[in-house]
Scaffold this active site. Structure first.
Site, PDB file in Angstrom:
ATOM      1  N   SER A 123     -10.025   1.578   2.678  1.00  8.79           N
ATOM      2  CA  SER A 123      -9.183   2.397   1.834  1.00  8.79           C
ATOM      3  C   SER A 123      -8.128   1.609   1.050  1.00  8.79           C
ATOM      4  O   SER A 123      -7.660   2.076   0.015  1.00  8.79           O
ATOM      5  CB  SER A 123      -8.483   3.461   2.678  1.00  8.79           C
ATOM      6  OG  SER A 123      -7.529   2.857   3.536  1.00  8.79           O
TER       7      SER A 123
ATOM      8  N   SER B  45     -10.154  -0.559   6.877  1.00  2.41           N
ATOM      9  CA  SER B  45      -9.521  -0.389   5.561  1.00  2.41           C
ATOM     10  C   SER B  45      -8.851  -1.628   4.984  1.00  2.41           C
ATOM     11  O   SER B  45      -8.446  -1.615   3.823  1.00  2.41           O
ATOM     12  CB  SER B  45      -8.501   0.752   5.609  1.00  2.41           C
ATOM     13  OG  SER B  45      -9.165   1.986   5.570  1.00  2.41           O
TER      14      SER B  45
ATOM     15  N   LYS C  89       0.861  -1.188   0.000  1.00  2.00           N
ATOM     16  CA  LYS C  89       0.000   0.000   0.000  1.00  2.00           C
ATOM     17  C   LYS C  89       0.891   1.230   0.000  1.00  2.00           C
ATOM     18  O   LYS C  89       1.936   1.231   0.676  1.00  2.00           O
ATOM     19  CB  LYS C  89      -0.898  -0.030   1.246  1.00  2.00           C
ATOM     20  CG  LYS C  89      -1.958   1.064   1.285  1.00  2.00           C
ATOM     21  CD  LYS C  89      -2.844   0.937   2.527  1.00  2.00           C
ATOM     22  CE  LYS C  89      -3.990   1.945   2.497  1.00  2.00           C
ATOM     23  NZ  LYS C  89      -4.903   1.799   3.647  1.00  2.00           N
TER      24      LYS C  89
END
Ligand code: ZN
Lengths: 446, 468
Positions: free
Chosen positions: B154, B178, B79
């Site tokens: 997210s 997330s 990420k």
């Protein structure tokens, strides 16, 4: 004067720990090439996290204990949010409602100054305003960023500038005794922020002032980098506020800066512009618990502090408070003196004799070990040492008893000096050294 | 021609590498090919690591020389909140669009030390603010199962990249769901570890007291392999545990017989989509068949979860984003997207003098009550099963104009972050052509138990692979 000053003081002390408050960078940044003592943590880079320095916390607690504070067994760090280019994270890690130390005091000669709190925080970077390639620029040096600071906040207990000066001297001495900071004003190890307001003397009040009787405003003064300037800044502020009050105006609550060149304070920030720091508990650092045993362990590391030492020296060595003040000004000097006393006792040198020698001759303590000093006293002084007080007393008496010689001297007949020296020597015990007598007489007759 | 190596799990890949069926270079190339093929469609990756093949070659050499570190030669994606030394890290925000970090986060360092190959950095909601991936400043990621739909956020790109077999596994951050939410939207396994089990050092902070560092994998077993690498004390993160870390693979196959599994009644009220409800009831039935005892429990303060979370989280966000002030990272504050601005303003407000007591302080008190709910519950049960999202994946654009609606999709996930407990999202089938899943919650540091439960369930399911 119609007004009574009410003064409180915030003092920042930079600790001389090996590493910074929240990272392993060296904290010994003074005079180093800019931005060489930095890492992701003290640069506030994305993702970096603070890990508290245990020694710094122990030293903060040491200071708090030395100032007779209560130590909270649970304490925490908080974020103080504000913007300034020298603050790389956009917040400073500080302590808000649970400082390490609470409710201490420092005793001055004639008054007790209450300490509200002793807490720990990190220092900021430093802005340098320079000219680079013909352009005016501000540069940031982060070497100082994250160096541990201890903030000591008093209650508004000072009545005048001399009390503040006395407090600062004592505080500096205690900090140096604890050996946690050099407390050197010039290097910024100690930073002072007095807050000053005035009340009419007619109103019924007495120190310590309860919060409801405090004036409705207070003025904080920043940018003070010496003990001398703090006194001057306070005096200047008392005059400025007094003039306003005389015109029936209330001074504005604000932060002012001390301008040494102008000898006045200058407005920096008014109440409307005051920061809302939006404090909240620092989530990156778990709360810190200090058990009784840990507190005791820190307490045990505290050396004999100046007040105790002074008392003991007077009692144990029979010294005058004047001599004791000189001998205990620094812990190393006091230790040196005591070692010399120990060594001297084998040669029946009295503590008083040694004290006199140190005070009058000011030997270089780095070059002469106490044992050597004792030898020196024995060898060079078969004569008897007299204290400066005794000597002064003898001079005073001789001058009083010989008005004619004094008159002659003042009329220009300096040759009578020899006569007066002889008279003084006669007043002193046999074998006393005559050193310093001439200077004392000359001084008295000036 | 795709050799299909990119569809393998970590365990399968390691077996193949150990048995010399293929090399890490081949495995990595298969992933990179898949990225090349589908990334323009899916928008899962923001940056590709140009050195990936070189790193794979080095891993192959190391294996030749006898090394067998736990992830040696396994391609993974990170990420874009994870700092990577020398490799652009953007937080999916224009503010950091050209930021090249000077250091690796602890987790990245651990993964590299374990031999993992970094394929690149994945897309997500900017600063990890969002539940759909649509708040990315670099365009939304699409759900590989149906590109009209969101993959959840997210950690949208990390979830999509594993689902689309662009990588073998990926990392994520979970502040309020997330990881778990996108996992359940993409048929992947997502772990949100206990707060303090995995270091946060070097990962761009969203809300520091809630941020958990986890990962996406294709199986529960892979999740345990990955956690064995990332978990443990970090002297650079004062909030990490000093506990000894167990081998999370141990007991994986031991089943759930005799386990007490709690089902919180507050989670199955109106607001929960009926298809999801039906799906989870199916899962519960499976657990009963496997020998677990299902017990209804109560988590009475659940209703305060979202309110509490949307005070604490923006407060910390407002402070954490203060450093991006335009002085040092190139772009200034005008480049913050709407959602970041919204949270900065909200957080600044709730921390302001006069409001702190009414909001932040109250929220912290509610947080304590929520934590106590779980402590009570775990006296009665070993673990808890709950929905992840109240609804199946929604269409792209459906909720972008209604932030509050978007916030409500976190209703089942934020609680674990507030309580600091672990949650494992496990796929449990499909609703139409879109995946769904449930989460298993356990006491702090009970990851091993969650893997055991999740693995038992997983064995009853057939893993559906995306046809490409
Ligand atoms: Zn540093």
């Amino acid at each position: 004067m119609k007004y009574q000053p009410i003064i409180g003081l915030e003092t920042h002390v930079e600790l001389k720990t090996k590493s910074k408050m929240f990272c392993s960078c060296s904290a010994d940044y003074f005079g180093k090439e800019p931005n060489t003592y930095v890492c992701p943590v003290c640069l506030g880079l994305p993702g970096a996290l603070p890990v508290p320095n245990k020694t710094a916390i122990e030293w903060c607690i040491k200071i708090a204990l030395a100032l007779n504070c209560k130590i909270s067994n649970i304490s925490k760090f908080d974020r103080k949010n504000y913007f300034y280019p020298d603050l790389p994270k956009g917040y400073q890690i500080s302590q808000y409602d649970e400082p390490f130390g609470l409710e201490g005091n420092i005793k001055l000669k004639t008054k007790n100054i209450r300490i509200r709190r002793v807490h720990m925080e990190e220092d900021t970077g430093k802005l340098l305003h320079a000219n680079v390639g013909g352009k005016k620029v501000s540069l940031i040096d982060f070497n100082r960023s994250g160096v541990p600071l201890v903030e000591i906040v008093t209650e508004p207990d000072f009545e005048n500038a001399p009390q503040v000066a006395e407090y600062l001297q004592k505080l500096q001495q205690i900090i140096r005794y604890l050996d946690v900071s050099n407390a050197d004003m010039e290097k910024g190890d100690m930073r002072l922020e007095p807050n000053i307001s005035l009340v009419s003397r007619i109103s019924n009040f007495q120190f310590p002032i309860s919060s409801e009787n405090l004036p409705k405003y207070k003025v904080e003064v920043k940018n003070i980098n010496s003990f001398r300037f703090v006194a001057r800044a306070i005096e200047a502020e008392i005059i400025r506020q007094g003039e306003l009050l005389n015109r029936d105006e209330t001074p504005t609550q604000e932060t002012r800066g001390w301008d040494e060149k102008k000898g006045t304070t200058v407005s920096q920030r008014s109440k409307e512009e005051a920061h809302d720091y939006r404090y909240f508990p620092e989530p990156d650092i778990p709360p810190i618990t200090f058990g009784l045993r840990e507190i005791r362990a820190v307490r045990e590391q505290i050396p004999e502090l100046p007040d105790e030492k002074r008392k003991r020296f007077e009692k144990e060595y029979g010294l005058s408070s004047h001599d004791v003040d000189i001998l205990t000004r620094e812990r190393s000097a006091a230790d040196y003196y005591e070692q010399a006393v120990k060594d001297g006792s084998k040669h029946s040198l009295t503590p008083k004799k040694i004290a006199n020698y140190i005070i009058n001759k000011k030997p270089d303590m780095d070059k002469t070990v106490p044992g050597e000093l004792v030898e020196l006293i024995l060898v060079t002084h078969q004569t008897t040492e007299v204290s400066s007080e005794e000597l002064k007393q003898a001079v005073r008496q001789v001058l009083l008893e010989n008005p004619k010689a004094v008159g002659d001297y003042k009329a220009g007949k300096t040759q009578v000096l020899g006569f007066l020296i002889g008279k003084v020597r006669a007043q002193l015990p046999p074998k006393s050294s005559s050193e310093g007598i001439r200077e004392l007489i000359e001084q008295a007759l000036k | 021609m795709n050799n299909g190596l990119n569809t393998l799990t970590i365990r399968e890949s390691l077996e193949g590498l150990r048995n010399k069926e293929f090399s890490s270079v081949e495995l990595t190339r298969a992933c990179l090919d898949q990225i090349k093929k589908y990334n323009s469609d899916i928008n899962a990756f923001l940056t590709i690591n140009e050195r990936a093949i070189n790193e794979a070659r080095r891993a192959d050499e190391a294996r030749e020389n006898g090394s067998d570190s736990p992830l040696l030669g396994i391609p993974i994606a990170l990420k874009d909140m994870f700092l990577t030394k020398g490799l652009r890290t953007t937080a999916a925000s224009h503010v950091l669009e050209n930021y090249i970090p000077q250091y690796d986060s602890t987790v990245v360092q651990k993964l590299k030390d374990a031999g993992a190959i970094i394929l690149g950095k994945t897309n997500h909601d900017a600063w990890a603010h969002g539940s759909s991936g649509e708040n990315s400043d670099f365009g939304p990621t699409k759900n590989p199962w149906n590109k009209e739909y969101v993959p959840g956020g997210s950690s949208s790109g990390s979830a999509a990249s594993v689902a689309a077999d662009m990588t073998i596994a990926s990392t994520g951050t979970d502040t309020g769901g997330s990881i778990r939410l996108p996992a359940s939207f993409t048929n992947t396994v997502g772990l949100k570890p206990t707060y303090g089990l995995v270091s946060r050092y070097g990962i761009i902070a969203m809300a520091s007291s809630l941020d958990s560092i986890g990962h996406f994998t294709k199986t529960v077993e892979d999740s345990a392999i990955f956690l064995n690498v990332t978990a443990g004390n970090d002297p650079m993160d004062a909030t990490t545990t000093k506990n000894k870390i167990p081998n999370h693979l141990e007991d994986l196959d031991k089943g759930v017989k005799g386990f007490k599994i709690g089902v919180p009644k507050e989670y199955f009220t109106q607001g929960l989509d009926s298809n999801i409800k039906k799906n989870i009831e199916g899962a519960i039935k499976k657990f009963e068949e496997l020998g677990a005892e299902i017990i209804e429990i109560s988590l009475p303060h659940t209703e305060y979860g979202i309110a509490c979370y949307y005070i604490i989280q923006p407060s910390e966000v407002s402070s954490n984003l203060a450093r991006y002030d335009g002085i040092r990272y190139g772009n200034d504050r005008t480049r913050f997207g709407d959602e970041a601005v919204r949270r900065i303003i909200l957080g600044t407000f709730t921390l302001s003098s006069g409001y702190y007591e009414a909001y932040y302080k109250k929220a912290m008190q509610a947080r304590t009550l929520i934590r106590q709910d779980f402590e009570e519950a775990f006296k009665k049960v070993d673990a808890i099963i709950s929905p992840v999202s109240p609804t199946p994946p929604w269409e792209l654009g459906e909720k972008v104009d209604d932030p509050l609606k978007m916030y409500l999709s976190d209703v089942y996930t934020v609680i674990a972050n507030l309580a600091g407990i672990p949650g494992l999202a496990v796929p449990s089938g499909f609703i139409g052509d879109l995946p769904t899943g449930f989460q298993i919650l356990g006491p702090q540091f009970s990851e091993k138990l969650l893997f055991r439960i999740g693995h038992a369930f997983e064995q009853t399911q057939e893993r559906k692979v995306l046809e490409k």
